[in-house]
Write an enzyme that holds these catalytic residues in place. Structure first.
Site, PDB file in Angstrom:
ATOM      1  N   HIS A  47      -1.633   6.958   7.557  1.00 55.49           N
ATOM      2  CA  HIS A  47      -0.712   7.894   6.887  1.00 55.49           C
ATOM      3  C   HIS A  47      -1.392   9.235   6.592  1.00 55.49           C
ATOM      4  CE1 HIS A  47       3.130   6.034   5.937  1.00 55.49           C
ATOM      5  NE2 HIS A  47       2.569   4.927   5.523  1.00 55.49           N
ATOM      6  N   GLY A  51       0.820  -1.204   0.000  1.00 60.17           N
ATOM      7  CA  GLY A  51       0.000   0.000   0.000  1.00 60.17           C
ATOM      8  C   GLY A  51       0.852   1.251   0.000  1.00 60.17           C
ATOM      9  N   GLN A  67       3.155   9.910   1.177  1.00 64.40           N
ATOM     10  CA  GLN A  67       4.400   9.185   0.889  1.00 64.40           C
ATOM     11  C   GLN A  67       4.994   9.553  -0.469  1.00 64.40           C
ATOM     12  OE1 GLN A  67       2.660   5.162   1.969  1.00 64.40           O
ATOM     13  NE2 GLN A  67       4.761   4.959   2.690  1.00 64.40           N
ATOM     14  N   HIS A  93      -3.303   0.841   7.928  1.00 65.62           N
ATOM     15  CA  HIS A  93      -1.967   1.455   7.811  1.00 65.62           C
ATOM     16  C   HIS A  93      -2.007   2.683   6.895  1.00 65.62           C
ATOM     17  CE1 HIS A  93       2.591   1.029   7.350  1.00 65.62           C
ATOM     18  NE2 HIS A  93       2.271   1.860   6.369  1.00 65.62           N
ATOM     19  N   GLU A  94      -2.622   2.522   5.729  1.00 65.47           N
ATOM     20  CA  GLU A  94      -2.620   3.632   4.758  1.00 65.47           C
ATOM     21  C   GLU A  94      -3.491   4.799   5.234  1.00 65.47           C
ATOM     22  OE1 GLU A  94      -0.250   3.415   2.803  1.00 65.47           O
ATOM     23  OE2 GLU A  94       0.017   1.260   3.043  1.00 65.47           O
ATOM     24  N   CYS A 143       6.818  -0.581   6.109  1.00 63.81           N
ATOM     25  CA  CYS A 143       6.290   0.591   5.397  1.00 63.81           C
ATOM     26  C   CYS A 143       7.326   1.017   4.358  1.00 63.81           C
ATOM     27  CB  CYS A 143       6.064   1.711   6.409  1.00 63.81           C
ATOM     28  SG  CYS A 143       5.519   3.270   5.692  1.00 63.81           S
ATOM     29  N   LEU A 144       6.874   1.391   3.166  1.00 67.44           N
ATOM     30  CA  LEU A 144       7.830   1.802   2.119  1.00 67.44           C
ATOM     31  C   LEU A 144       8.641   3.036   2.521  1.00 67.44           C
ATOM     32  CD1 LEU A 144       5.943   1.284  -1.273  1.00 67.44           C
ATOM     33  CD2 LEU A 144       7.654  -0.180  -0.211  1.00 67.44           C
TER      34      LEU A 144
HETATM   35 NI    NI Z   1       3.367   3.063   5.158  1.00 70.00          NI
END
Ligand code: NI
Length: 159
Positions: free
Chosen positions: A137, A46, A51, A133-134, A91-92
């Site tokens: 953000h 995701g 991000q 999670h997203e 997480c990216l």
């Molecule tokens: Ni993330």
């Protein structure tokens, strides 16, 4: 479509609150498509607007499971959660870091799709985790805020 730069740990944009999208137009659809391309480049599950430097309430999710769609969601919000479960998460924006975290077992999300149509998603398992999670953000909340103390692992990437 284009790959967008993924903002990483320490970038203050990750801590900001994203704004609601009022008009879902080609510009938003382009960003969503770029986010999917960026997600795939880094094999992520995701990705959220901040991000890629966009403080907009948009997220993309791909579970890479047969028969599942790629989610491109605008203004997603959690309307209901059920249960809680301990999971491993990354997480990216935090490359090569993983930790244990408590997430709801099931989440119900209301959002709009890329055409502005209202959608309701009931997510379980990895989908529930990714949605939670997203959406975090979008409020500047990062998984490292929620980890079970002592479970953070930093993995050295293999070349
Ligand atoms: Ni993330």
């Amino acid at each position: 479509m284009a790959i967008r730069k993924v903002r990483e740990e320490g970038d203050e944009i990750l801590r900001k609150k994203s704004k609601e999208v009022e008009i879902i137009d080609d510009k938003i659809r382009d960003i969503l498509n770029d986010m999917v391309e960026t997600l795939h480049k880094y094999n992520g599950v995701g990705l959220a607007g901040p991000q890629v430097g966009m403080l907009k309430r948009i997220i993309v999710i791909d579970l890479y499971e047969e028969g599942t769609q790629i989610y491109k969601l605008v203004n997603p919000r959690i309307v209901k959660t059920k249960g809680s479960v301990e999971l491993e998460e990354g997480c990216l924006s935090f490359p090569d870091q993983y930790a244990k975290i408590i997430r709801p077992e099931e989440v119900e999300v209301e959002a709009q799709d890329e055409n502005g149509k209202k959608v309701r998603i009931v997510g379980k398992g990895l989908l529930a985790q990714a949605l939670a999670h997203e959406i975090d953000h979008l409020d500047g909340i990062l998984f490292v805020d929620k980890i079970i103390p002592g479970t953070l692992e930093k993995v050295t990437p293999e070349e």
